[in-house]
Motif scaffolding. Structure first.
Motif, PDB file in Angstrom:
ATOM      1  N   ARG A  25      26.853 -63.319 -12.499  1.00 27.15           N
ATOM      2  CA  ARG A  25      25.501 -62.841 -12.752  1.00 27.15           C
ATOM      3  C   ARG A  25      25.483 -61.447 -13.366  1.00 27.15           C
ATOM      4  NH1 ARG A  25      25.613 -66.032  -8.400  1.00 27.15           N
ATOM      5  NH2 ARG A  25      26.432 -64.394  -7.074  1.00 27.15           N
ATOM      6  N   ARG A  26      26.445 -60.612 -13.007  1.00 26.37           N
ATOM      7  CA  ARG A  26      26.452 -59.244 -13.542  1.00 26.37           C
ATOM      8  C   ARG A  26      26.689 -59.220 -15.045  1.00 26.37           C
ATOM      9  NH1 ARG A  26      30.409 -54.919 -10.844  1.00 26.37           N
ATOM     10  NH2 ARG A  26      31.981 -56.099 -11.976  1.00 26.37           N
ATOM     11  N   PRO A  27      27.686 -59.924 -15.591  1.00 25.47           N
ATOM     12  CA  PRO A  27      27.842 -59.921 -17.053  1.00 25.47           C
ATOM     13  C   PRO A  27      26.628 -60.471 -17.784  1.00 25.47           C
ATOM     14  CG  PRO A  27      29.845 -60.721 -15.997  1.00 25.47           C
ATOM     15  CD  PRO A  27      28.811 -60.617 -14.925  1.00 25.47           C
ATOM     16  N   VAL A  28      25.989 -61.495 -17.209  1.00 27.99           N
ATOM     17  CA  VAL A  28      24.788 -62.036 -17.853  1.00 27.99           C
ATOM     18  C   VAL A  28      23.693 -60.976 -17.919  1.00 27.99           C
ATOM     19  CG1 VAL A  28      22.917 -63.710 -17.618  1.00 27.99           C
ATOM     20  CG2 VAL A  28      25.276 -64.424 -17.247  1.00 27.99           C
ATOM     21  N   ALA A  29      23.493 -60.248 -16.820  1.00 28.74           N
ATOM     22  CA  ALA A  29      22.447 -59.227 -16.789  1.00 28.74           C
ATOM     23  C   ALA A  29      22.706 -58.130 -17.813  1.00 28.74           C
ATOM     24  CB  ALA A  29      22.337 -58.634 -15.384  1.00 28.74           C
ATOM     25  N   PHE A  30      23.931 -57.644 -17.887  1.00 26.36           N
ATOM     26  CA  PHE A  30      24.225 -56.558 -18.825  1.00 26.36           C
ATOM     27  C   PHE A  30      24.201 -57.047 -20.273  1.00 26.36           C
ATOM     28  CE2 PHE A  30      26.024 -54.454 -15.030  1.00 26.36           C
ATOM     29  CZ  PHE A  30      25.395 -53.234 -15.162  1.00 26.36           C
ATOM     30  N   GLY A  31      24.709 -58.253 -20.525  1.00 18.69           N
ATOM     31  CA  GLY A  31      24.664 -58.772 -21.879  1.00 18.69           C
ATOM     32  C   GLY A  31      23.239 -58.966 -22.358  1.00 18.69           C
ATOM     33  N   ALA A  32      22.363 -59.426 -21.456  1.00 14.77           N
ATOM     34  CA  ALA A  32      20.966 -59.645 -21.836  1.00 14.77           C
ATOM     35  C   ALA A  32      20.250 -58.333 -22.149  1.00 14.77           C
ATOM     36  CB  ALA A  32      20.239 -60.384 -20.710  1.00 14.77           C
ATOM     37  N   MET A  33      20.707 -57.225 -21.575  1.00 18.08           N
ATOM     38  CA  MET A  33      20.092 -55.931 -21.897  1.00 18.08           C
ATOM     39  C   MET A  33      20.185 -55.651 -23.394  1.00 18.08           C
ATOM     40  SD  MET A  33      18.905 -54.334 -19.120  1.00 18.08           S
ATOM     41  CE  MET A  33      19.017 -52.558 -19.351  1.00 18.08           C
ATOM     42  N   TRP A  34      21.320 -55.984 -23.995  1.00 20.24           N
ATOM     43  CA  TRP A  34      21.489 -55.723 -25.420  1.00 20.24           C
ATOM     44  C   TRP A  34      20.611 -56.638 -26.266  1.00 20.24           C
ATOM     45  CZ3 TRP A  34      23.519 -51.310 -26.550  1.00 20.24           C
ATOM     46  CH2 TRP A  34      24.411 -50.719 -25.648  1.00 20.24           C
ATOM     47  N   ILE A  35      20.381 -57.850 -25.792  1.00 21.26           N
ATOM     48  CA  ILE A  35      19.472 -58.744 -26.513  1.00 21.26           C
ATOM     49  C   ILE A  35      18.042 -58.190 -26.471  1.00 21.26           C
ATOM     50  CG2 ILE A  35      18.487 -61.063 -26.530  1.00 21.26           C
ATOM     51  CD1 ILE A  35      21.112 -62.087 -25.387  1.00 21.26           C
ATOM     52  N   ALA A  36      17.627 -57.699 -25.286  1.00 19.98           N
ATOM     53  CA  ALA A  36      16.292 -57.112 -25.167  1.00 19.98           C
ATOM     54  C   ALA A  36      16.147 -55.894 -26.070  1.00 19.98           C
ATOM     55  CB  ALA A  36      16.011 -56.726 -23.713  1.00 19.98           C
ATOM     56  N   ALA A  37      17.184 -55.054 -26.121  1.00 23.69           N
ATOM     57  CA  ALA A  37      17.126 -53.867 -26.974  1.00 23.69           C
ATOM     58  C   ALA A  37      17.020 -54.265 -28.446  1.00 23.69           C
ATOM     59  CB  ALA A  37      18.368 -53.008 -26.746  1.00 23.69           C
ATOM     60  N   ALA A  38      17.763 -55.297 -28.855  1.00 24.99           N
ATOM     61  CA  ALA A  38      17.703 -55.744 -30.249  1.00 24.99           C
ATOM     62  C   ALA A  38      16.318 -56.271 -30.594  1.00 24.99           C
ATOM     63  CB  ALA A  38      18.756 -56.831 -30.483  1.00 24.99           C
ATOM     64  N   GLY A  39      15.693 -56.995 -29.669  1.00 23.87           N
ATOM     65  CA  GLY A  39      14.344 -57.491 -29.930  1.00 23.87           C
ATOM     66  C   GLY A  39      13.335 -56.372 -30.079  1.00 23.87           C
ATOM     67  N   ALA A  40      13.441 -55.337 -29.229  1.00 28.36           N
ATOM     68  CA  ALA A  40      12.515 -54.208 -29.313  1.00 28.36           C
ATOM     69  C   ALA A  40      12.661 -53.464 -30.635  1.00 28.36           C
ATOM     70  CB  ALA A  40      12.745 -53.255 -28.139  1.00 28.36           C
ATOM     71  N   VAL A  41      13.893 -53.233 -31.036  1.00 28.70           N
ATOM     72  CA  VAL A  41      14.126 -52.553 -32.313  1.00 28.70           C
ATOM     73  C   VAL A  41      13.638 -53.426 -33.473  1.00 28.70           C
ATOM     74  CG1 VAL A  41      15.904 -51.660 -33.862  1.00 28.70           C
ATOM     75  CG2 VAL A  41      16.028 -51.184 -31.407  1.00 28.70           C
ATOM     76  N   GLY A  42      13.822 -54.747 -33.358  1.00 27.06           N
ATOM     77  CA  GLY A  42      13.309 -55.644 -34.385  1.00 27.06           C
ATOM     78  C   GLY A  42      11.805 -55.562 -34.517  1.00 27.06           C
ATOM     79  N   CYS A  43      11.102 -55.415 -33.393  1.00 25.68           N
ATOM     80  CA  CYS A  43       9.642 -55.248 -33.440  1.00 25.68           C
ATOM     81  C   CYS A  43       9.254 -53.970 -34.169  1.00 25.68           C
ATOM     82  CB  CYS A  43       9.066 -55.242 -32.024  1.00 25.68           C
ATOM     83  SG  CYS A  43       9.088 -56.855 -31.205  1.00 25.68           S
ATOM     84  N   ALA A  44      10.063 -52.926 -34.005  1.00 23.45           N
ATOM     85  CA  ALA A  44       9.757 -51.654 -34.660  1.00 23.45           C
ATOM     86  C   ALA A  44       9.777 -51.785 -36.181  1.00 23.45           C
ATOM     87  CB  ALA A  44      10.745 -50.578 -34.211  1.00 23.45           C
ATOM     88  N   PHE A  45      10.635 -52.646 -36.704  1.00 17.71           N
ATOM     89  CA  PHE A  45      10.775 -52.782 -38.153  1.00 17.71           C
ATOM     90  C   PHE A  45       9.998 -53.956 -38.729  1.00 17.71           C
ATOM     91  CE2 PHE A  45      14.474 -50.200 -37.059  1.00 17.71           C
ATOM     92  CZ  PHE A  45      14.444 -49.246 -38.071  1.00 17.71           C
ATOM     93  N   ALA A  46       9.397 -54.788 -37.876  1.00 26.10           N
ATOM     94  CA  ALA A  46       8.653 -55.948 -38.365  1.00 26.10           C
ATOM     95  C   ALA A  46       7.402 -55.497 -39.115  1.00 26.10           C
ATOM     96  CB  ALA A  46       8.265 -56.851 -37.198  1.00 26.10           C
ATOM     97  N   VAL A  47       7.192 -56.065 -40.300  1.00 27.46           N
ATOM     98  CA  VAL A  47       6.027 -55.687 -41.118  1.00 27.46           C
ATOM     99  C   VAL A  47       5.082 -56.861 -41.334  1.00 27.46           C
ATOM    100  CG1 VAL A  47       7.210 -53.808 -42.293  1.00 27.46           C
ATOM    101  CG2 VAL A  47       7.354 -56.126 -43.224  1.00 27.46           C
ATOM    102  N   ALA A  51      21.601 -49.575 -20.020  1.00 29.79           N
ATOM    103  CA  ALA A  51      22.704 -50.538 -19.929  1.00 29.79           C
ATOM    104  C   ALA A  51      24.049 -49.828 -19.957  1.00 29.79           C
ATOM    105  CB  ALA A  51      22.615 -51.547 -21.072  1.00 29.79           C
ATOM    106  N   VAL A  52      24.198 -48.867 -20.857  1.00 29.95           N
ATOM    107  CA  VAL A  52      25.457 -48.135 -20.959  1.00 29.95           C
ATOM    108  C   VAL A  52      25.722 -47.333 -19.689  1.00 29.95           C
ATOM    109  CG1 VAL A  52      26.650 -46.283 -22.184  1.00 29.95           C
ATOM    110  CG2 VAL A  52      25.427 -48.043 -23.471  1.00 29.95           C
ATOM    111  N   LEU A  53      24.717 -46.603 -19.206  1.00 31.72           N
ATOM    112  CA  LEU A  53      24.894 -45.755 -18.021  1.00 31.72           C
ATOM    113  C   LEU A  53      25.175 -46.579 -16.772  1.00 31.72           C
ATOM    114  CD1 LEU A  53      22.061 -43.126 -18.610  1.00 31.72           C
ATOM    115  CD2 LEU A  53      24.527 -42.805 -18.914  1.00 31.72           C
TER     116      LEU A  53
END
Length: 400
Positions: free
Chosen positions: A286-308, A391-393
């Protein structure tokens, strides 16, 4: 998924599941309808952000008390009382709309009451789940209940957002009040095993301190809380800024349909997470899944920032929702399996207090500030940076 849904053959669990889904559908409908109502009446992103902040304050103030109360009283009775309070609070908004424009402060006050009731209901729910789970099926039962309820929590606002293009917002809030009343009926019919296990206690304060000491001594459980806070910040940004983002960045004007589409995309991503998380957790933990999913969430948020455009925004929202719910689900199962029954309400309420009493309103406030200063898309990108940083910290702290 089919094996987990076979758990619903149990009568009490099935009726409890119905009630939980209806209760969260009511809360989710209000989550979208009340910001839309305020934005249409005031035109102010700050009013919307204030509403999001108020939604999280009850957890911040009452979370420890609610957890201790739920661990020492009849959890089923507490759940029913909280659901009744929610139904009455939400019903006050459409009732006021019959007399004219709804005062913004009334909307904020009604939501505050409903969220206060939710704190006590949530504490009771964490204690009820292990009592309802078949022997040896706690992980599957937890995953089923929290995954389906979280998906409903996301799909509900999407459907309401689409309906708001045709119907006034008070109608959606009235439907939420009705759903809450139906949830109360389901809980009453389920015959829930609500009494907490008796334990010797010298007072509410000592019960709270006992839970806090246990939590501070368990670093892995604390790490689930850190992850939950991070994704709750990102959720607060998304919920508070989805309507202004759709209006100002995506060219949707004041139409709530596009905002509803964004919430629906988030929910679709969450649905994908419910399918994948347990299968991945069996292979990697469960721990690797939780940390890996953090990066997916971060990528989605950044994608929203650039969506036009709307299609790109919908795709990025789905990715964000996938990462968000994968983190939440993996962390909840991880925490439930690591916590003794006598402390489950206290420990899980502390986790929710940190996420929704600190992280969620903080995300709403920071999102409103960033959107006012530079635009809603900048707020979205900032949420991604927060998620990646935590996630990193957190991972480095666990390694040490």
């Amino acid at each position: 998924m089919s094996d987990r849904f076979r758990l619903l053959r149990d009568r009490a669990l099935r009726r409890y599941w119905y009630g939980r889904v209806l209760s969260l559908a009511a809360a989710s409908a209000a989550l979208v309808a009340t910001p839309v109502l305020l934005y249409r009446q005031t035109g102010s992103p700050l009013w919307v952000s204030a509403l999001v902040a108020v939604q999280g304050l009850p957890y911040l103030v009452l979370g420890p008390v609610a957890g201790a109360v739920a661990d020492r009283c009849d959890r089923a009775a507490l759940l029913r009382a909280a659901e009744l309070a929610t139904a009455l609070a939400l019903a006050a908004i459409p009732a006021a709309a019959l007399l004219g424009p709804v005062p913004p402060l009334l909307v904020v006050a009604a939501v505050a009451v409903a969220r206060t009731a939710f704190v006590f209901a949530d504490a009771a729910n964490f204690g009820l789940v292990p009592a309802l789970a078949p022997p040896g099926r706690l992980a599957e039962t937890t995953a089923l209940l929290f995954a389906t309820s979280t998906v409903v929590e996301m799909i509900g606002p999407g459907l309401v957002g689409a309906a708001l293009a045709l119907l006034p917002a008070p109608y959606a809030i009235a439907a939420g009040a009705g759903a809450s009343a139906l949830a109360l009926a389901c809980y009453a019919a389920a015959g829930l095993p609500g009494a907490a296990r008796p334990e010797r206690s010298s007072g509410l304060y000592r019960d709270i301190a006992d839970g806090a000491r246990w939590l501070l001594a368990h670093r892995p459980v604390r790490s689930t809380i850190a992850l939950g806070v991070a994704v709750a910040v990102s959720q607060g940004v998304f919920v508070s800024q989805a309507v202004p983002w759709a209006a100002e960045r995506l060219g949707a004007g004041g139409d709530g349909a596009v905002a509803g589409l964004l919430f629906t995309a988030w929910a679709v991503g969450g649905l994908a997470a419910t399918v994948a998380v347990l299968a991945l957790a069996r292979r990697t933990g469960r721990r690797p899944v939780a940390f890996g999913a953090m990066w997916i969430a971060a990528a989605g948020a950044v994608g929203c920032a650039f969506a036009v455009g709307v299609p790109a925004a919908v795709a990025a929202s789905a990715v964000w929702g996938l990462g968000y719910l994968a983190v939440v689900l993996a962390a909840v199962v991880w925490r439930q399996l690591s916590t003794p029954d006598r402390l489950r309400s206290r420990v899980n309420t502390a986790a929710r207090m940190a996420a929704y009493g600190v992280g969620y309103p903080l995300g709403g406030v920071l999102g409103g500030w960033a959107a006012t200063a530079a635009g809603p898309h900048v707020a979205m990108g900032g949420a991604g940076a927060v998620v990646a940083g935590v996630a990193v910290l957190s991972l480095s702290g666990l390694r040490r």
